[in-house]
Design an enzyme around this catalytic site. Structure first.
Site, PDB file in Angstrom:
ATOM      1  N   CYS A  95     -75.087  11.021  -7.462  1.00 18.30           N
ATOM      2  CA  CYS A  95     -75.053  11.916  -8.654  1.00 18.30           C
ATOM      3  C   CYS A  95     -76.769  12.071  -8.990  1.00 18.30           C
ATOM      4  O   CYS A  95     -77.380  11.105  -8.792  1.00 18.30           O
ATOM      5  CB  CYS A  95     -74.325  11.137  -9.859  1.00 18.30           C
ATOM      6  SG  CYS A  95     -73.954  12.179 -11.341  1.00 18.30           S
ATOM      7  N   CYS A 102     -70.871   5.867 -17.602  1.00 17.01           N
ATOM      8  CA  CYS A 102     -70.324   6.196 -16.170  1.00 17.01           C
ATOM      9  C   CYS A 102     -70.768   5.330 -15.052  1.00 17.01           C
ATOM     10  O   CYS A 102     -70.396   4.818 -14.167  1.00 17.01           O
ATOM     11  CB  CYS A 102     -70.651   7.538 -15.718  1.00 17.01           C
ATOM     12  SG  CYS A 102     -70.183   8.250 -14.261  1.00 17.01           S
ATOM     13  N   GLY A 142     -68.886  11.129  -8.297  1.00 21.40           N
ATOM     14  CA  GLY A 142     -70.109  11.449  -8.347  1.00 21.40           C
ATOM     15  C   GLY A 142     -70.265  12.830  -8.801  1.00 21.40           C
ATOM     16  O   GLY A 142     -69.484  13.096  -9.577  1.00 21.40           O
ATOM     17  N   LYS A 229     -64.035  23.903 -19.427  1.00 24.27           N
ATOM     18  CA  LYS A 229     -63.595  22.673 -20.163  1.00 24.27           C
ATOM     19  C   LYS A 229     -64.958  21.950 -20.329  1.00 24.27           C
ATOM     20  O   LYS A 229     -65.539  21.649 -19.178  1.00 24.27           O
ATOM     21  CB  LYS A 229     -62.609  21.969 -19.514  1.00 24.27           C
ATOM     22  CG  LYS A 229     -61.215  22.831 -19.396  1.00 24.27           C
ATOM     23  CD  LYS A 229     -59.814  22.151 -18.794  1.00 24.27           C
ATOM     24  CE  LYS A 229     -58.779  23.059 -18.692  1.00 24.27           C
ATOM     25  NZ  LYS A 229     -57.530  22.157 -18.083  1.00 24.27           N
ATOM     26  N   MET A 263     -63.764   5.150 -22.139  1.00 26.98           N
ATOM     27  CA  MET A 263     -62.867   4.216 -21.433  1.00 26.98           C
ATOM     28  C   MET A 263     -63.389   3.169 -20.931  1.00 26.98           C
ATOM     29  O   MET A 263     -64.745   3.096 -20.356  1.00 26.98           O
ATOM     30  CB  MET A 263     -62.040   5.267 -20.437  1.00 26.98           C
ATOM     31  CG  MET A 263     -61.236   6.256 -21.056  1.00 26.98           C
ATOM     32  SD  MET A 263     -60.425   7.222 -19.952  1.00 26.98           S
ATOM     33  CE  MET A 263     -62.089   8.355 -19.486  1.00 26.98           C
ATOM     34  N   CYS A 326     -49.239   8.412 -20.069  1.00 31.75           N
ATOM     35  CA  CYS A 326     -48.703   8.026 -18.748  1.00 31.75           C
ATOM     36  C   CYS A 326     -47.576   8.650 -18.338  1.00 31.75           C
ATOM     37  O   CYS A 326     -46.905   8.784 -17.194  1.00 31.75           O
ATOM     38  CB  CYS A 326     -48.773   6.550 -18.690  1.00 31.75           C
ATOM     39  SG  CYS A 326     -50.309   5.647 -18.865  1.00 31.75           S
ATOM     40  N   CYS A 329     -47.883  11.953 -16.507  1.00 36.38           N
ATOM     41  CA  CYS A 329     -48.942  11.945 -15.441  1.00 36.38           C
ATOM     42  C   CYS A 329     -48.432  12.544 -14.119  1.00 36.38           C
ATOM     43  O   CYS A 329     -47.368  11.948 -13.573  1.00 36.38           O
ATOM     44  CB  CYS A 329     -49.393  10.761 -15.206  1.00 36.38           C
ATOM     45  SG  CYS A 329     -50.908  10.476 -14.141  1.00 36.38           S
ATOM     46  N   CYS A 343     -53.469   5.536 -10.028  1.00 40.06           N
ATOM     47  CA  CYS A 343     -53.765   5.681 -11.632  1.00 40.06           C
ATOM     48  C   CYS A 343     -55.393   5.560 -11.639  1.00 40.06           C
ATOM     49  O   CYS A 343     -56.114   4.537 -10.822  1.00 40.06           O
ATOM     50  CB  CYS A 343     -53.287   4.247 -12.050  1.00 40.06           C
ATOM     51  SG  CYS A 343     -53.648   4.232 -13.825  1.00 40.06           S
ATOM     52  N   ASP A 570     -55.025  -4.344  32.935  1.00 42.00           N
ATOM     53  CA  ASP A 570     -55.496  -5.499  33.536  1.00 42.00           C
ATOM     54  C   ASP A 570     -55.993  -5.025  35.203  1.00 42.00           C
ATOM     55  O   ASP A 570     -56.735  -5.564  35.816  1.00 42.00           O
ATOM     56  CB  ASP A 570     -54.473  -6.256  33.816  1.00 42.00           C
ATOM     57  CG  ASP A 570     -54.795  -7.528  34.697  1.00 42.00           C
ATOM     58  OD1 ASP A 570     -55.568  -8.348  34.343  1.00 42.00           O
ATOM     59  OD2 ASP A 570     -53.872  -7.732  35.637  1.00 42.00           O
TER      60      ASP A 570
END
Length: 600
Positions: A95, A102, A142, A229, A263, A326, A329, A343, A570
């Site tokens: 990054c 992060c 990244g 977004k 988070m 969840c 999800c 997850c 062999d």
């Protein structure tokens, strides 16, 4: 008013309930006493056509729903009934920013390029996921735009049939340079990370300059027709004073600003005091804009949508910590080093890279993906528990991290998860133990262990005596010189093909002496073929074993071709050690409780 009636009073919850029932029955009709309360819900009816009365579900979502309805047996449907249609692929761990939430302040160690997925491996896995039901792919990092081939990757993904949407999540620094080219090859959607509208604070947070370039990238995306977004991670006493500034940012720009609850990830020093909750944020906004109103959400939306009337853009809230989503999800993640994360907050990973590089067949790869998805938990552990769990730093959703996967008997403990083409039994690598997924028509689990996890031979005394057959195959890749010597029967140790054939027959008869938990079966027939494919420099081996008994002969057939392949090695190793044994597999079986199997 019953709990069910109160629960269904809001359009958002109601539509999610309708969608869940639609997936389960494709016909929303009450079948229990509880479901009879659905008749009183004012947002939809329970007709077979599922036509809402007052709050119609978005037309676009209605069109998507049928394509998301997948059999419960689908590899992308978990044990809680969630159908996964959205895959996020990390293209790199690198990054060009160093955001505090992060990445640790000291940065992260970068892997060698050989440990990361190649472009061809990314495309190969993407095709497999789409074939199984993925309809949306988002490219992440990244920072994905540091990849010099980012435009080519988007172009190639857009050529996959049935893939409906390709998006990208970026910090925006490279958009003014790359966005026109990415749009030209078909980029559908754009997420841009921006946590402050103040240039100096941007530099403090990201440890880099570039705020002006990000704003220019946002404005360019709007000009090109995107509704980007804008992902904003809120942190109390850092950027929570800009909440209203971000709302005002939507007044003249058609953007979706999404406030993300802070988070916990390894290295970001997460603290509950830093968390700015959805409810607290909403209260601040409503104090200034009392008419700030909720919008309708789709069944799998992670963001709660709101809007100030007459503003061009909108606001969203991603409430991962205080009000998790969840239950709906539909997302999976593929890390840059090829690990499947079912997850974001889970520290269990499944190595698809290792599976590919160990020549795992396509069917076995799909089985591994299905095994991983079936292990997805109902919900994450909650923010206080998550803060104590070891997980990748957010930036390292693109970097390898060893984690033990604690599970029941159907998946063995190890540092990585993989399958093999050898009938999904077991393999050892020099550095890693591999996990395998075992399927049974009646139950999932390993049959050769007892309740305490100790090795145990299966009791077959209750099974009927039937005719059972099994076929297996293997390949031995040799050099041109070895091919010539075999063809002319000039190998020093003798006739390679005949000796390999005899060795295979003998091995089939001795299987119970070689494999500890195999039964001593009265074999009635063993046939082994050893054929030279001079054009492809291959010795092809096939076996067919037959018995009349109470258990199958798959192991006998597999042992036959395995020992035959070792015998070829062999007898030829004096010429060169450049010999590879591959593709040992069961090709067919019949008889027994599990019925007939035929590899296509």
């Amino acid at each position: 008013m019953s709990f069910m009636q109160r629960y269904l009073k809001t359009p958002d919850v109601c539509n999610k309930t309708v969608f869940t029932l639609f997936l389960m029955t494709n016909n929303v009709k009450p079948c229990t006493t509880s479901l009879k309360h659905l008749h009183s819900c004012r947002y939809f009816t329970t007709s077979a056509n599922i036509k809402p009365v007052q709050q119609p579900i978005d037309k676009k979502l209605s069109k998507i729903m049928p394509s998301e309805i997948t059999s419960a047996a689908s590899p992308l449907t978990d044990k809680h009934g969630r159908v996964h249609t959205y895959l996020r692929i990390s293209l790199t761990e690198r990054c060009n920013l160093r955001c505090k939430y992060c990445m640790p302040a000291g940065g992260v160690p970068l892997q060698s390029k050989s440990n990361l997925l190649t472009t061809e491996e990314i495309y190969y896995l993407a095709r497999i996921f789409v074939e199984q039901g993925i309809r949306k792919i988002r490219l992440t990092g990244g920072e994905p735009t540091v990849r010099s081939d980012i435009v080519d990757i988007i172009a190639k993904l857009k050529c996959i049939p049935q893939l409906e949407n390709v998006g990208i999540t970026t910090n925006g620094l490279m958009l003014t340079r790359l966005l026109v080219s990415m749009q030209r090859v078909g980029l559908d959607a754009l997420n841009i990370s921006l946590d402050t509208l103040k240039p100096q604070r941007f530099q403090e947070l990201t440890r880099r300059k570039g705020w002006e370039r990000v704003i220019a990238g946002i404005d360019l995306s709007i000009q090109l027709g995107y509704k980007p977004k804008i992902n904003c991670v809120l942190m109390r006493n850092f950027n929570d004073d800009e909440i209203c500034d971000f709302v005002e940012f939507t007044k003249d720009r058609n953007v979706d600003v999404r406030f993300i609850e802070y988070m916990p990830f390894s290295g970001n020093k997460w603290q509950t005091e830093k968390l700015m909750s959805f409810r607290d944020t909403l209260k601040i906004i409503k104090n200034r804009w009392p008419d700030f109103e909720a919008m309708q959400n789709g069944p799998n939306d992670t963001s709660k949508a709101y809007k100030v009337p007459d503003y061009k853009g909108q606001i969203g809230f991603i409430t991962s910590m205080t009000e998790h989503f969840c239950g709906t999800c539909n997302r999976l993640r593929l890390t840059a080093d090829g690990n499947l994360k079912v997850c974001l907050f889970g520290n269990k990973e499944f190595s698809l890279r290792d599976a590919i590089r160990n020549n795992c067949s396509r069917d076995d790869l799909v089985a591994l993906i299905g095994a991983a998805v079936k292990r997805k938990k109902k919900q994450h552990a909650g923010m206080l528990n998550l803060s104590q769990m070891e997980n990748r730093p957010m930036i390292l959703i693109g970097v390898h991290k060893n984690n033990y996967y604690s599970t029941n008997a159907s998946l063995l403990n190890s540092k990585s998860v993989n399958t093999s083409a050898i009938a999904q039994l077991f393999l050892m690598q020099t550095k890693q133990m591999l996990k395998f997924y075992c399927t049974d028509s009646k139950k999932q689990g390993l049959t050769h262990i007892d309740n305490e996890g100790k090795a145990s031979m299966v009791d077959v005394s209750h099974k009927p005596i039937t005719i059972r057959e099994a076929e297996a195959s293997a390949n031995v890749h040799v050099t041109a010189k070895i091919v010539d010597l075999i063809q002319s029967n000039n190998m020093k140790k003798g006739d390679v093909l005949n000796v390999a054939q005899l060795a295979g027959i003998l091995a089939a008869k001795k299987t119970s002496d070689l494999i500890p938990l195999c039964h001593n079966i009265g074999i009635t027939s063993v046939k082994v073929e050893a054929m030279l494919d001079s054009e492809n420099h291959l010795v092809k081996l096939k076996s067919k074993v037959r018995c009349c008994g109470q258990t199958g002969v798959e192991m006998e057939a597999l042992t036959a071709v395995t020992v035959a392949a070792l015998t070829v090695y062999d007898m030829c190793k004096a010429v060169t050690h450049d010999i590879t044994i591959s593709d040992i597999r069961l090709t067919a079986k019949s008889g027994g409780e599990r019925g007939t199997f035929k590899r296509i």
